[in-house]
Design a protein around this motif. Sequence first.
Motif, PDB file in Angstrom:
ATOM      1  N   GLY A  69     -39.353  36.629 -19.219  1.00 42.53           N
ATOM      2  CA  GLY A  69     -38.850  37.993 -19.195  1.00 42.53           C
ATOM      3  C   GLY A  69     -37.521  38.056 -18.477  1.00 42.53           C
ATOM      4  O   GLY A  69     -37.143  37.127 -17.772  1.00 42.53           O
ATOM      5  N   TYR A  70     -36.820  39.165 -18.693  1.00 40.36           N
ATOM      6  CA  TYR A  70     -35.533  39.370 -18.034  1.00 40.36           C
ATOM      7  C   TYR A  70     -35.247  40.851 -17.955  1.00 40.36           C
ATOM      8  O   TYR A  70     -35.824  41.662 -18.684  1.00 40.36           O
ATOM      9  CB  TYR A  70     -34.404  38.625 -18.755  1.00 40.36           C
ATOM     10  CG  TYR A  70     -34.269  38.943 -20.223  1.00 40.36           C
ATOM     11  CD1 TYR A  70     -33.390  39.927 -20.673  1.00 40.36           C
ATOM     12  CD2 TYR A  70     -35.016  38.256 -21.174  1.00 40.36           C
ATOM     13  CE1 TYR A  70     -33.260  40.214 -22.016  1.00 40.36           C
ATOM     14  CE2 TYR A  70     -34.898  38.537 -22.518  1.00 40.36           C
ATOM     15  CZ  TYR A  70     -34.014  39.516 -22.938  1.00 40.36           C
ATOM     16  OH  TYR A  70     -33.887  39.805 -24.277  1.00 40.36           O
ATOM     17  N   ALA A  71     -34.358  41.198 -17.035  1.00 40.05           N
ATOM     18  CA  ALA A  71     -34.017  42.608 -16.843  1.00 40.05           C
ATOM     19  C   ALA A  71     -32.651  42.699 -16.187  1.00 40.05           C
ATOM     20  O   ALA A  71     -32.196  41.757 -15.535  1.00 40.05           O
ATOM     21  CB  ALA A  71     -35.067  43.297 -15.970  1.00 40.05           C
ATOM     22  N   GLY A  72     -32.027  43.854 -16.365  1.00 38.82           N
ATOM     23  CA  GLY A  72     -30.716  44.071 -15.768  1.00 38.82           C
ATOM     24  C   GLY A  72     -30.522  45.501 -15.326  1.00 38.82           C
ATOM     25  O   GLY A  72     -31.069  46.434 -15.923  1.00 38.82           O
ATOM     26  N   LEU A  73     -29.742  45.655 -14.277  1.00 38.28           N
ATOM     27  CA  LEU A  73     -29.481  46.948 -13.672  1.00 38.28           C
ATOM     28  C   LEU A  73     -27.984  47.125 -13.469  1.00 38.28           C
ATOM     29  O   LEU A  73     -27.300  46.189 -13.041  1.00 38.28           O
ATOM     30  CB  LEU A  73     -30.182  46.994 -12.304  1.00 38.28           C
ATOM     31  CG  LEU A  73     -30.179  48.307 -11.539  1.00 38.28           C
ATOM     32  CD1 LEU A  73     -31.151  49.293 -12.185  1.00 38.28           C
ATOM     33  CD2 LEU A  73     -30.597  48.060 -10.091  1.00 38.28           C
ATOM     34  N   ARG A  74     -27.487  48.306 -13.816  1.00 38.44           N
ATOM     35  CA  ARG A  74     -26.122  48.685 -13.456  1.00 38.44           C
ATOM     36  C   ARG A  74     -26.267  49.641 -12.292  1.00 38.44           C
ATOM     37  O   ARG A  74     -26.931  50.668 -12.395  1.00 38.44           O
ATOM     38  CB  ARG A  74     -25.393  49.392 -14.597  1.00 38.44           C
ATOM     39  CG  ARG A  74     -23.926  49.711 -14.222  1.00 38.44           C
ATOM     40  CD  ARG A  74     -23.281  50.722 -15.137  1.00 38.44           C
ATOM     41  NE  ARG A  74     -23.938  52.014 -15.105  1.00 38.44           N
ATOM     42  CZ  ARG A  74     -23.765  52.948 -14.147  1.00 38.44           C
ATOM     43  NH1 ARG A  74     -22.978  52.726 -13.129  1.00 38.44           N
ATOM     44  NH2 ARG A  74     -24.402  54.095 -14.211  1.00 38.44           N
ATOM     45  N   ALA A  75     -25.680  49.265 -11.171  1.00 38.09           N
ATOM     46  CA  ALA A  75     -25.765  50.096  -9.972  1.00 38.09           C
ATOM     47  C   ALA A  75     -24.439  49.986  -9.239  1.00 38.09           C
ATOM     48  O   ALA A  75     -24.139  48.958  -8.646  1.00 38.09           O
ATOM     49  CB  ALA A  75     -26.912  49.632  -9.078  1.00 38.09           C
ATOM     50  N   PRO A  76     -23.641  51.041  -9.282  1.00 34.12           N
ATOM     51  CA  PRO A  76     -22.299  50.962  -8.707  1.00 34.12           C
ATOM     52  C   PRO A  76     -22.268  50.798  -7.196  1.00 34.12           C
ATOM     53  O   PRO A  76     -21.241  50.450  -6.641  1.00 34.12           O
ATOM     54  CB  PRO A  76     -21.655  52.283  -9.123  1.00 34.12           C
ATOM     55  CG  PRO A  76     -22.765  53.177  -9.504  1.00 34.12           C
ATOM     56  CD  PRO A  76     -23.899  52.314  -9.923  1.00 34.12           C
ATOM     57  N   GLY A  77     -23.382  51.015  -6.514  1.00 31.46           N
ATOM     58  CA  GLY A  77     -23.396  50.838  -5.074  1.00 31.46           C
ATOM     59  C   GLY A  77     -22.806  52.000  -4.302  1.00 31.46           C
ATOM     60  O   GLY A  77     -22.531  51.884  -3.114  1.00 31.46           O
ATOM     61  N   ILE A  78     -22.604  53.110  -4.974  1.00 40.77           N
ATOM     62  CA  ILE A  78     -22.114  54.323  -4.319  1.00 40.77           C
ATOM     63  C   ILE A  78     -23.343  55.149  -3.952  1.00 40.77           C
ATOM     64  O   ILE A  78     -24.106  55.538  -4.844  1.00 40.77           O
ATOM     65  CB  ILE A  78     -21.177  55.118  -5.251  1.00 40.77           C
ATOM     66  CG1 ILE A  78     -19.981  54.265  -5.639  1.00 40.77           C
ATOM     67  CG2 ILE A  78     -20.752  56.426  -4.588  1.00 40.77           C
ATOM     68  CD1 ILE A  78     -19.150  54.851  -6.764  1.00 40.77           C
ATOM     69  N   PRO A  79     -23.579  55.389  -2.669  1.00 42.69           N
ATOM     70  CA  PRO A  79     -24.776  56.130  -2.289  1.00 42.69           C
ATOM     71  C   PRO A  79     -24.894  57.459  -3.041  1.00 42.69           C
ATOM     72  O   PRO A  79     -23.920  58.192  -3.206  1.00 42.69           O
ATOM     73  CB  PRO A  79     -24.582  56.368  -0.785  1.00 42.69           C
ATOM     74  CG  PRO A  79     -23.711  55.227  -0.347  1.00 42.69           C
ATOM     75  CD  PRO A  79     -22.785  54.991  -1.517  1.00 42.69           C
ATOM     76  N   GLY A  80     -26.118  57.710  -3.540  1.00 45.81           N
ATOM     77  CA  GLY A  80     -26.383  58.960  -4.225  1.00 45.81           C
ATOM     78  C   GLY A  80     -26.097  58.956  -5.711  1.00 45.81           C
ATOM     79  O   GLY A  80     -26.391  59.931  -6.403  1.00 45.81           O
ATOM     80  N   GLU A  81     -25.542  57.877  -6.231  1.00 48.79           N
ATOM     81  CA  GLU A  81     -25.281  57.772  -7.671  1.00 48.79           C
ATOM     82  C   GLU A  81     -26.500  57.178  -8.360  1.00 48.79           C
ATOM     83  O   GLU A  81     -27.265  56.435  -7.749  1.00 48.79           O
ATOM     84  CB  GLU A  81     -24.068  56.871  -7.929  1.00 48.79           C
ATOM     85  CG  GLU A  81     -22.752  57.474  -7.502  1.00 48.79           C
ATOM     86  CD  GLU A  81     -22.326  58.628  -8.388  1.00 48.79           C
ATOM     87  OE1 GLU A  81     -22.410  58.496  -9.624  1.00 48.79           O
ATOM     88  OE2 GLU A  81     -21.925  59.664  -7.841  1.00 48.79           O
ATOM     89  N   PRO A  82     -26.696  57.462  -9.641  1.00 45.56           N
ATOM     90  CA  PRO A  82     -27.833  56.845 -10.345  1.00 45.56           C
ATOM     91  C   PRO A  82     -27.563  55.391 -10.699  1.00 45.56           C
ATOM     92  O   PRO A  82     -26.408  54.984 -10.874  1.00 45.56           O
ATOM     93  CB  PRO A  82     -27.956  57.691 -11.612  1.00 45.56           C
ATOM     94  CG  PRO A  82     -26.597  58.232 -11.840  1.00 45.56           C
ATOM     95  CD  PRO A  82     -25.985  58.417 -10.476  1.00 45.56           C
ATOM     96  N   ALA A  83     -28.624  54.628 -10.802  1.00 48.88           N
ATOM     97  CA  ALA A  83     -28.574  53.277 -11.346  1.00 48.88           C
ATOM     98  C   ALA A  83     -29.069  53.374 -12.792  1.00 48.88           C
ATOM     99  O   ALA A  83     -29.752  54.333 -13.147  1.00 48.88           O
ATOM    100  CB  ALA A  83     -29.466  52.346 -10.537  1.00 48.88           C
ATOM    101  N   ASP A  84     -28.709  52.404 -13.612  1.00 51.27           N
ATOM    102  CA  ASP A  84     -29.140  52.389 -15.010  1.00 51.27           C
ATOM    103  C   ASP A  84     -29.789  51.060 -15.334  1.00 51.27           C
ATOM    104  O   ASP A  84     -29.194  50.006 -15.070  1.00 51.27           O
ATOM    105  CB  ASP A  84     -27.948  52.565 -15.956  1.00 51.27           C
ATOM    106  CG  ASP A  84     -27.408  53.964 -15.958  1.00 51.27           C
ATOM    107  OD1 ASP A  84     -28.120  54.860 -16.429  1.00 51.27           O
ATOM    108  OD2 ASP A  84     -26.272  54.150 -15.485  1.00 51.27           O
TER     109      ASP A  84
END
Length: 163
Positions: A69-84
Amino acid sequence: MARAPQDAVVRPMRSVDVEALLPVERLLFAGDPPWTEAQFHDELARMPETRWYIVAELATTQTERRIVGYAGLRAPGIPGEPADIQTIAVTPEHQRRGIGSVLMDALIREAHARQADSIMLEVRSDNDAAIAFYTEYGFERIAVRRGYYGGGRDGLVMRKSLP
């Protein structure tokens, strides 16, 4: 949620893993269209600043492991922003055995670590198993993207708020 095999290991995805992932990607996401080798490498090039990709492995022998299995996350690292969640996939023979839960738990932990306020994802509206899995994790449907996937299939946008 299914209990994960005790010997499941999650580790960061590496460029050398992409070749092993492509057949799984083509099988699971045929017609959506599946990601290409170049897309995987482009995403991996953005690690760890805004992307985080992982693989789940199981032992095949005492010295060898196989990606299941595999997975990926986009997370800009800006507090309070959503991750995808960019992708999450489990080989067909390992589905409903807890591997997806291992991957999802890791994505949620990483989103917390990056101080995301929520996690978003898109899923085909006809993928009942995936929708049920995400719902178990507290994701709620917030929108529909008409014709988002191949064959004119709709996509559901789902979100999970993080404490």
